[in-house]
Write a protein that holds these residues in place. Structure first.
Motif, mmCIF file in Angstrom:
data_model
loop_
_atom_site.group_PDB
_atom_site.id
_atom_site.type_symbol
_atom_site.label_atom_id
_atom_site.label_comp_id
_atom_site.label_asym_id
_atom_site.label_seq_id
_atom_site.Cartn_x
_atom_site.Cartn_y
_atom_site.Cartn_z
ATOM 1 N N ARG A 271 3.769 32.892 13.684
ATOM 2 C CA ARG A 271 3.941 31.511 13.602
ATOM 3 C C ARG A 271 2.807 30.727 14.355
ATOM 4 N N PRO A 273 -0.239 27.317 13.419
ATOM 5 C CA PRO A 273 -0.605 26.409 12.397
ATOM 6 C C PRO A 273 -1.201 27.140 11.163
ATOM 7 N N GLY A 274 -0.547 26.663 10.000
ATOM 8 C CA GLY A 274 -1.327 27.153 8.819
ATOM 9 C C GLY A 274 -0.956 28.497 8.332
ATOM 10 N N THR A 275 -0.271 29.409 9.002
ATOM 11 C CA THR A 275 0.083 30.694 8.854
ATOM 12 C C THR A 275 1.020 30.814 7.759
ATOM 13 N N GLU A 277 1.735 28.388 5.167
ATOM 14 C CA GLU A 277 1.255 27.995 4.184
ATOM 15 C C GLU A 277 0.384 29.390 3.488
ATOM 16 N N THR A 278 -0.478 29.996 4.297
ATOM 17 C CA THR A 278 -1.368 31.228 3.888
ATOM 18 C C THR A 278 -0.381 32.326 3.374
ATOM 19 N N ARG A 281 1.257 31.425 0.083
ATOM 20 C CA ARG A 281 0.510 31.296 -1.032
ATOM 21 C C ARG A 281 0.197 32.761 -1.383
ATOM 22 N N ILE A 306 6.760 23.828 9.697
ATOM 23 C CA ILE A 306 6.605 24.940 8.582
ATOM 24 C C ILE A 306 7.215 24.457 7.123
ATOM 25 N N GLU A 309 4.207 23.138 5.478
ATOM 26 C CA GLU A 309 3.510 23.837 4.860
ATOM 27 C C GLU A 309 4.166 24.696 3.700
ATOM 28 N N GLU A 310 5.259 24.745 3.662
ATOM 29 C CA GLU A 310 5.855 25.302 2.342
ATOM 30 C C GLU A 310 5.580 24.491 1.281
ATOM 31 N N SER A 312 3.189 22.368 0.839
ATOM 32 C CA SER A 312 1.583 22.450 0.222
ATOM 33 C C SER A 312 1.600 23.795 -0.509
ATOM 34 N N ALA A 313 2.411 24.724 -0.141
ATOM 35 C CA ALA A 313 2.102 25.959 -0.970
ATOM 36 C C ALA A 313 2.951 25.759 -2.307
#
Length: 375
Positions: A271, A273-275, A277-278, A281, A306, A309-310, A312-313
């Protein structure tokens, strides 16, 4: 060998009520949520709509010996068995395997409160605590708190004599319960399985634990993907169970298939930032191409960072209609992913879409995704 897996039974119970009809209707019209902002103020909660327990748990003695989350899970499991048409099929229930996603049992708040009050004035707090713990906590209380008792009670009440497993580990327990059940049927290791989870949100001990971690939202309800002003969980009492079956077996017995369960994928990112979403995806890529206009049902928590990020995915899916399970029934932790998959199956069964993607990111670890199609 990879066999097709279909969903032939759906059991749902939440603040919206029970059954496929109530939940599919709420999905279709984006019904306003049922939220209690008073009982556990300042924390809003989606309370369970009262159930007629006798319909699925006939014996009062069985009802009394279960905690609320167990009664809820046994009830929803019975709904799924009824829907699949196997409630009275002794032969099928002898083959039926059960996988449950569950947390720990519930605390005795009266005992906890009395002990904490007594500690304030105790001359020897350590000795007082030991004495009270030995004298006030019954052995049966510890037994009732075992997480695998939900699976045990499902077996006892509904007469299921096949093997059972219980997964623990917050939201990821629900993801892996669905993933494992699907994999066993797809690979030919099982023919039919009952899988799901249950969560009682109306518990001060769990609200305390989430608040200590800084996860809970305070004040009024806000949609899951619009909580930037006060990001956090709004938990909900809910249970979702599914009967999964090989397509061949379902066809042979003439069972109605609500949906196909294509692939279920899981991950656990570090966890940062960005992980998230990656990772999500990557899971969506594993599911394969998604058709335009697919339904995207998210078990997002509403926790800061988070959840964005979800979102965005999910936005990478072609013109998907996004629905947050938490907006309808609240976040059900271990049961969040099973409930979301059950909602997706209900939507497909009632003609709301041809395909559905389910995503779920745990409040502090774990990610999952599943793909469903029309049967």
């Amino acid at each position: 060998m990879q066999r097709d897996v279909v969903i032939t039974g759906i059991g749902l119970a939440s603040s919206l009520g029970e059954g496929i009809e109530a939940h599919a209707a709420a999905l279709a019209r984006s019904a306003p949520p049922v939220v209690d902002t008073v009982s556990f103020a300042p924390y809003p909660v989606h309370p369970l709509k009262p159930l007629e327990l006798d319909r699925q748990i006939p014996k009062k003695s069985d009802q009394r010996q279960m905690e609320p989350w167990q009664r809820l899970g046994v009830y929803a499991a019975g709904l799924a068995l009824d829907d699949a048409g196997i409630k009275d099929d002794v032969e099928t229930k002898s083959l039926l395997q059960v996988i449950v996603a569950a947390g720990g049992g519930e605390r005795d708040h009266a005992v906890d409160g009395a002990i904490l009050t007594g500690l304030r004035g105790a001359n020897a707090p350590g000795a007082f605590l030991n004495e009270r713990l030995m004298g006030d906590l019954r052995p049966t209380l510890f037994l009732a708190q075992l997480s695998n008792l939900l699976a045990g009670n499902i077996g006892i009440v509904h007469g299921i004599t096949g093997a059972s497993r219980t997964f623990m580990g917050e939201e990821q327990a629900g993801v892996d319960a669905i993933r494992t059940a699907h994999a066993r049927i797809a690979s030919g290791q099982a023919e039919i399985m009952l899988v799901g989870g249950s969560y009682n949100a109306e518990r001060r001990d769990m609200l305390l634990l989430f608040e200590l971690g800084g996860y809970l939202r305070k004040g009024d309800f806000a949609p899951v993907f619009a909580r930037e002003d006060a990001p956090g969980l709004i938990t909900g009492s809910a249970s979702g169970f599914l009967v999964l079956e090989s397509a061949q077996r379902a066809a042979a017995r003439g069972a109605k298939a609500h949906a196909t369960l294509g692939k279920v994928a899981a991950s656990r990112s570090k966890r940062q930032p960005g992980t998230v979403e990656t990772a999500l995806r990557g899971l969506l890529a594993e599911l394969g191409p998604v058709s335009t206009g697919a339904l995207a049902i998210s078990a997002a928590t509403g926790a800061a960072g988070i959840t964005a990020e979800e979102a965005s995915a999910i936005a990478t899916l072609p013109q998907a209609r996004r629905i947050a399970t938490g907006d309808l029934v609240g976040h059900a932790v271990e049961a969040a992913f099973p409930v979301s998959v059950a909602l997706a199956a209900a939507a497909l069964s009632t003609g709301q879409a041809q395909e559905a993607i389910v995503t779920g990111v745990g409040h502090w670890r774990g990610e999952g995704a599943a793909r469903l199609g029309t049967a």
